[in-house]
Design a protein around this motif. Structure first.
Motif, PDB file in Angstrom:
ATOM      1  N   MET A   1       0.837  -1.201   0.000  1.00 59.65           N
ATOM      2  CA  MET A   1       0.000   0.000   0.000  1.00 59.65           C
ATOM      3  C   MET A   1       0.877   1.259   0.000  1.00 59.65           C
ATOM      4  O   MET A   1       1.816   1.367   0.795  1.00 59.65           O
ATOM      5  N   PHE A   2       0.561   2.173  -0.902  1.00 61.00           N
ATOM      6  CA  PHE A   2       1.251   3.449  -0.938  1.00 61.00           C
ATOM      7  C   PHE A   2       0.402   4.502  -0.230  1.00 61.00           C
ATOM      8  O   PHE A   2      -0.829   4.505  -0.337  1.00 61.00           O
ATOM      9  N   GLU A   3       1.053   5.385   0.478  1.00 60.52           N
ATOM     10  CA  GLU A   3       0.352   6.447   1.206  1.00 60.52           C
ATOM     11  C   GLU A   3       0.411   7.737   0.398  1.00 60.52           C
ATOM     12  O   GLU A   3       1.472   8.318   0.217  1.00 60.52           O
ATOM     13  N   HIS A   4      -0.742   8.159  -0.099  1.00 59.83           N
ATOM     14  CA  HIS A   4      -0.833   9.403  -0.869  1.00 59.83           C
ATOM     15  C   HIS A   4      -1.469  10.475   0.022  1.00 59.83           C
ATOM     16  O   HIS A   4      -2.664  10.425   0.315  1.00 59.83           O
ATOM     17  N   ARG A   5      -0.685  11.417   0.449  1.00 59.80           N
ATOM     18  CA  ARG A   5      -1.160  12.418   1.390  1.00 59.80           C
ATOM     19  C   ARG A   5      -1.858  13.579   0.665  1.00 59.80           C
ATOM     20  O   ARG A   5      -1.463  13.969  -0.443  1.00 59.80           O
ATOM     21  N   PHE A   6      -2.891  14.096   1.291  1.00 62.17           N
ATOM     22  CA  PHE A   6      -3.532  15.311   0.798  1.00 62.17           C
ATOM     23  C   PHE A   6      -2.659  16.503   1.204  1.00 62.17           C
ATOM     24  O   PHE A   6      -2.134  16.542   2.315  1.00 62.17           O
ATOM     25  N   VAL A   7      -2.542  17.444   0.300  1.00 63.50           N
ATOM     26  CA  VAL A   7      -1.735  18.639   0.562  1.00 63.50           C
ATOM     27  C   VAL A   7      -2.550  19.872   0.217  1.00 63.50           C
ATOM     28  O   VAL A   7      -3.139  19.944  -0.868  1.00 63.50           O
ATOM     29  N   PHE A   8      -2.590  20.812   1.134  1.00 63.15           N
ATOM     30  CA  PHE A   8      -3.252  22.094   0.859  1.00 63.15           C
ATOM     31  C   PHE A   8      -2.184  23.178   0.878  1.00 63.15           C
ATOM     32  O   PHE A   8      -1.553  23.425   1.904  1.00 63.15           O
ATOM     33  N   ASP A   9      -1.952  23.817  -0.277  1.00 62.67           N
ATOM     34  CA  ASP A   9      -0.889  24.818  -0.370  1.00 62.67           C
ATOM     35  C   ASP A   9      -1.429  26.233  -0.576  1.00 62.67           C
ATOM     36  O   ASP A   9      -0.732  27.109  -1.096  1.00 62.67           O
ATOM     37  N   GLY A  10      -2.671  26.464  -0.169  1.00 66.59           N
ATOM     38  CA  GLY A  10      -3.220  27.811  -0.264  1.00 66.59           C
ATOM     39  C   GLY A  10      -2.542  28.752   0.723  1.00 66.59           C
ATOM     40  O   GLY A  10      -2.021  28.330   1.754  1.00 66.59           O
ATOM     41  N   ASP A 303      -3.593  18.077   6.100  1.00 64.49           N
ATOM     42  CA  ASP A 303      -2.420  17.433   6.687  1.00 64.49           C
ATOM     43  C   ASP A 303      -2.774  16.125   7.399  1.00 64.49           C
ATOM     44  O   ASP A 303      -1.913  15.250   7.554  1.00 64.49           O
ATOM     45  N   CYS A 304      -4.015  16.018   7.852  1.00 68.30           N
ATOM     46  CA  CYS A 304      -4.432  14.845   8.624  1.00 68.30           C
ATOM     47  C   CYS A 304      -5.160  13.801   7.776  1.00 68.30           C
ATOM     48  O   CYS A 304      -5.738  12.860   8.326  1.00 68.30           O
ATOM     49  N   LEU A 305      -5.132  13.954   6.456  1.00 67.51           N
ATOM     50  CA  LEU A 305      -5.873  13.029   5.601  1.00 67.51           C
ATOM     51  C   LEU A 305      -4.958  12.443   4.532  1.00 67.51           C
ATOM     52  O   LEU A 305      -4.150  13.157   3.919  1.00 67.51           O
TER      53      LEU A 305
END
Length: 341
Positions: A1-10, A303-305
């Protein structure tokens, strides 16, 4: 399983420019520009949110949203005006809104999903009006008869309906959680809040009795009521932050998308800190720090998802997109109907 993190760069300064222009033009146009403002804001937040390096997209157009808002405001205005002339007329409109609520929830969810996309694939929400009326209207009867004790169970049934009727491309969402599993976080929240109020009531009563200031008709009774009300809201604020984190984690951690799983690690303490800081900042700046507060919260949530997947998503197939009217999405927002994941 690969971990693809959500990123918010606003960035707060970038969004502030969008927000202040939206606010000014909305006021100058007497609210007409609000539809364009919503599209501009949503596109910024979607575009600033990335998964596996790819941004999300919001593709709705302003005019359908404006049309929906006009109908929503008209309906709400009729409800308010009716209250000035006839209680029965207002109750009739309230009943009409209640009967329309399941339909509004379905159409609102369909609109949001239809105009949200990632990697060129649209989300979809499959309408099931019969099931919507059962979960969002008929289940209200046992909820009332149980004096609210069935609330977590009903909430679980409603969340399952929202999750399981979504799909991304050709992949269905599955909800791997039973409605009974919503009880622990709600029971803890209710218990803490009840204990909070009980302890404060005893302390306040003891202080007043010890001071010998309790006399019929004197001010301390009113002060006690004010203090208890303020403390009640403070307790609600604290419990809400921990409950919000717990429920969000519970929901996201039990969503499956063709073998791909979401993982949420929100912390109640951190969320409380953000809520408190945002509230103080907004009040202290007379609202000017609203953009900063929104960006700050969005960054923490992203960051938490993360998404756990064993593939690179290339096997996901697109489905034909179908236009969805915006009216229900705007009406449910106006009457604060909870339809979000």
């Amino acid at each position: 399983m690969f971990e693809h993190r959500f990123v918010f760069d606003g960035r707060a300064n970038e969004y502030f420019r969008i927000w202040i222009v939206n606010l000014a033009l909305t006021l100058l146009s007497l609210g007409i520009f609000s539809a364009w403002a919503k599209v501009r804001s949503e596109r910024y937040f979607y575009g600033s949110t990335r998964l596996a390096g790819v941004p999300f997209e919001y593709t709705a157009k302003p005019l359908p949203i404006l049309k929906g808002r006009i109908i929503a405001v008209g309906l709400f205005s009729a409800y308010v005006v009716a209250g000035q002339y006839s209680l029965y007329m207002q109750l009739g409109l309230a009943l009409l809104i209640a009967v329309l609520t399941p339909w509004l929830i379905v159409r609102g969810a369909a609109f949001r999903a239809r105009y949200s996309s990632w990697r060129g694939l649209n989300f979809r929400f499959i309408p099931d009006y019969g099931e919507a009326y059962i979960r969002f209207l008929l289940l209200g009867l046992p909820l009332i008869l149980s004096l609210g004790l069935l609330y977590p169970w009903v909430k679980g049934k409603q969340k399952a309906f929202i999750v399981e009727n979504h799909r991304f491309g050709g992949s269905w969402f599955k909800f791997l959680l039973g409605p009974g599993q919503f009880y622990p976080p709600y029971l803890i929240a209710w218990g803490v809040l009840s204990a909070w109020m009980f302890v404060f009531s005893m302390l306040m009563f003891g202080v007043i009795m010890a001071s010998g200031s309790v006399r019929s008709g004197e001010a301390p009774a009113g002060l006690l009521v004010f203090g208890m009300t303020a403390f009640m809201y403070l307790g609600y604020f604290v419990v809400l932050a921990f409950l919000a984190a717990s429920i969000a984690n519970l929901i996201y951690n039990h969503i499956d998308i063709d073998g791909r799983r979401l993982r949420s690690t929100l912390k109640g303490q951190r969320l409380l800190w953000i809520y408190a800081g945002n509230t103080i900042a907004i009040l202290g700046s007379a609202g000017l720090l609203i953009p900063w507060a929104k960006i700050r919260l969005a960054q923490y949530r992203a960051d938490c998802l993360c998404l756990l997947a064993a593939d690179d998503f290339n096997d996901m197939l697109a489905e034909r997109a179908i236009g969805v009217d915006a009216t229900a999405a705007e009406v449910d927002g106006l009457f604060d109907i909870d339809i979000g994941l």
